[in-house]
Design a protein around this motif. Structure first.
Motif, PDB file in Angstrom:
ATOM      1  N   TYR A  12       0.833  -1.209   0.000  1.00 46.98           N
ATOM      2  CA  TYR A  12       0.000   0.000   0.000  1.00 46.98           C
ATOM      3  C   TYR A  12       0.865   1.256   0.000  1.00 46.98           C
ATOM      4  O   TYR A  12       0.610   2.207  -0.740  1.00 46.98           O
ATOM      5  CB  TYR A  12      -0.914   0.039   1.234  1.00 46.98           C
ATOM      6  N   ILE A  13       1.883   1.251   0.826  1.00 42.25           N
ATOM      7  CA  ILE A  13       2.772   2.418   0.921  1.00 42.25           C
ATOM      8  C   ILE A  13       3.482   2.663  -0.400  1.00 42.25           C
ATOM      9  O   ILE A  13       3.541   3.795  -0.888  1.00 42.25           O
ATOM     10  CB  ILE A  13       3.781   2.241   2.080  1.00 42.25           C
ATOM     11  N   ILE A  14       4.018   1.607  -0.991  1.00 39.99           N
ATOM     12  CA  ILE A  14       4.711   1.737  -2.285  1.00 39.99           C
ATOM     13  C   ILE A  14       3.752   2.245  -3.360  1.00 39.99           C
ATOM     14  O   ILE A  14       4.081   3.146  -4.131  1.00 39.99           O
ATOM     15  CB  ILE A  14       5.332   0.378  -2.711  1.00 39.99           C
ATOM     16  N   SER A  15       2.548   1.673  -3.411  1.00 41.18           N
ATOM     17  CA  SER A  15       1.550   2.099  -4.403  1.00 41.18           C
ATOM     18  C   SER A  15       1.205   3.577  -4.235  1.00 41.18           C
ATOM     19  O   SER A  15       1.123   4.322  -5.211  1.00 41.18           O
ATOM     20  CB  SER A  15       0.277   1.265  -4.276  1.00 41.18           C
ATOM     21  N   PHE A  16       1.006   3.980  -3.007  1.00 40.33           N
ATOM     22  CA  PHE A  16       0.670   5.377  -2.741  1.00 40.33           C
ATOM     23  C   PHE A  16       1.815   6.304  -3.134  1.00 40.33           C
ATOM     24  O   PHE A  16       1.585   7.366  -3.725  1.00 40.33           O
ATOM     25  CB  PHE A  16       0.301   5.554  -1.266  1.00 40.33           C
ATOM     26  N   LYS A  17       3.039   5.914  -2.847  1.00 41.39           N
ATOM     27  CA  LYS A  17       4.202   6.726  -3.231  1.00 41.39           C
ATOM     28  C   LYS A  17       4.305   6.870  -4.749  1.00 41.39           C
ATOM     29  O   LYS A  17       4.648   7.945  -5.255  1.00 41.39           O
ATOM     30  CB  LYS A  17       5.490   6.115  -2.675  1.00 41.39           C
ATOM     31  N   ILE A  18       4.003   5.804  -5.463  1.00 38.27           N
ATOM     32  CA  ILE A  18       4.049   5.854  -6.935  1.00 38.27           C
ATOM     33  C   ILE A  18       3.009   6.838  -7.456  1.00 38.27           C
ATOM     34  O   ILE A  18       3.293   7.653  -8.344  1.00 38.27           O
ATOM     35  CB  ILE A  18       3.839   4.447  -7.538  1.00 38.27           C
ATOM     36  N   ILE A  19       1.798   6.770  -6.905  1.00 42.92           N
ATOM     37  CA  ILE A  19       0.748   7.696  -7.334  1.00 42.92           C
ATOM     38  C   ILE A  19       1.135   9.138  -7.010  1.00 42.92           C
ATOM     39  O   ILE A  19       0.941  10.035  -7.833  1.00 42.92           O
ATOM     40  CB  ILE A  19      -0.613   7.324  -6.696  1.00 42.92           C
ATOM     41  N   LEU A  20       1.688   9.353  -5.825  1.00 39.85           N
ATOM     42  CA  LEU A  20       2.137  10.706  -5.465  1.00 39.85           C
ATOM     43  C   LEU A  20       3.173  11.229  -6.456  1.00 39.85           C
ATOM     44  O   LEU A  20       3.124  12.390  -6.869  1.00 39.85           O
ATOM     45  CB  LEU A  20       2.740  10.709  -4.061  1.00 39.85           C
ATOM     46  N   LYS A  21       4.088  10.372  -6.829  1.00 36.62           N
ATOM     47  CA  LYS A  21       5.163  10.764  -7.753  1.00 36.62           C
ATOM     48  C   LYS A  21       4.619  11.072  -9.146  1.00 36.62           C
ATOM     49  O   LYS A  21       5.033  12.026  -9.794  1.00 36.62           O
ATOM     50  CB  LYS A  21       6.198   9.638  -7.819  1.00 36.62           C
ATOM     51  N   LYS A  22       3.667  10.272  -9.617  1.00 34.97           N
ATOM     52  CA  LYS A  22       3.097  10.444 -10.959  1.00 34.97           C
ATOM     53  C   LYS A  22       2.132  11.627 -11.032  1.00 34.97           C
ATOM     54  O   LYS A  22       1.963  12.207 -12.094  1.00 34.97           O
ATOM     55  CB  LYS A  22       2.355   9.171 -11.398  1.00 34.97           C
ATOM     56  N   ASN A  23       1.453  11.936  -9.914  1.00 35.28           N
ATOM     57  CA  ASN A  23       0.506  13.042  -9.842  1.00 35.28           C
ATOM     58  C   ASN A  23      -0.505  13.003 -11.003  1.00 35.28           C
ATOM     59  O   ASN A  23      -0.602  13.942 -11.787  1.00 35.28           O
ATOM     60  CB  ASN A  23       1.259  14.375  -9.815  1.00 35.28           C
ATOM     61  N   PRO A  24      -1.298  11.932 -11.098  1.00 33.60           N
ATOM     62  CA  PRO A  24      -2.199  11.786 -12.240  1.00 33.60           C
ATOM     63  C   PRO A  24      -3.414  12.710 -12.186  1.00 33.60           C
ATOM     64  O   PRO A  24      -3.855  13.117 -11.109  1.00 33.60           O
ATOM     65  CB  PRO A  24      -2.646  10.322 -12.122  1.00 33.60           C
ATOM     66  N   ASP A  25      -3.947  13.023 -13.359  1.00 32.09           N
ATOM     67  CA  ASP A  25      -5.197  13.781 -13.456  1.00 32.09           C
ATOM     68  C   ASP A  25      -6.393  12.856 -13.303  1.00 32.09           C
ATOM     69  O   ASP A  25      -7.443  13.259 -12.832  1.00 32.09           O
ATOM     70  CB  ASP A  25      -5.301  14.484 -14.813  1.00 32.09           C
ATOM     71  N   ILE A  26      -6.214  11.610 -13.758  1.00 32.91           N
ATOM     72  CA  ILE A  26      -7.278  10.602 -13.728  1.00 32.91           C
ATOM     73  C   ILE A  26      -6.699   9.295 -13.197  1.00 32.91           C
ATOM     74  O   ILE A  26      -5.582   8.912 -13.562  1.00 32.91           O
ATOM     75  CB  ILE A  26      -7.857  10.358 -15.138  1.00 32.91           C
ATOM     76  N   ILE A  27      -7.481   8.620 -12.362  1.00 28.71           N
ATOM     77  CA  ILE A  27      -7.089   7.291 -11.888  1.00 28.71           C
ATOM     78  C   ILE A  27      -8.224   6.326 -12.197  1.00 28.71           C
ATOM     79  O   ILE A  27      -9.379   6.583 -11.858  1.00 28.71           O
ATOM     80  CB  ILE A  27      -6.804   7.275 -10.370  1.00 28.71           C
TER      81      ILE A  27
END
Length: 85
Positions: A12-27
């Motif tokens: 969960y932590i790794i996944s969240f860090k990846i999303i934070l880094k990518k900063n997507p407009d849509i998920i």
């Protein structure tokens, strides 16, 4: 072998860090575990749009039902892979 990768919480932590880094407009999210991470990200980035993808008319358990319902509430769009869903 690194033992921390055996811990689901670490994933969960790794996944969240990846999303934070990518900063997507849509998920695009579909399973309850990914819904959890997506909603957590939505809290800190409210402009991010969520697309919920449903695969089944049934929920596996109460947590699945809760997370899917919450994701549906915040979803910009809801997609399904069958007419029944």
């Amino acid at each position: 072998q690194n033992k921390k990768f055996d811990n689901p919480f670490f994933a969960y932590i790794i996944s969240f860090k990846i999303i934070l880094k990518k900063n997507p407009d849509i998920i695009l999210t579909s399973l309850w575990k990914s819904n959890f991470i997506t909603l957590l990200y939505k809290l800190i980035s409210p402009r991010t749009r969520i697309i919920l993808f449903l695969h089944s008319t049934r929920n596996a358990h109460v947590v699945d039902k809760f997370m899917t319902s919450l994701a549906a509430f915040f979803a910009f769009e809801i997609w399904a892979d069958a007419e029944s869903t």
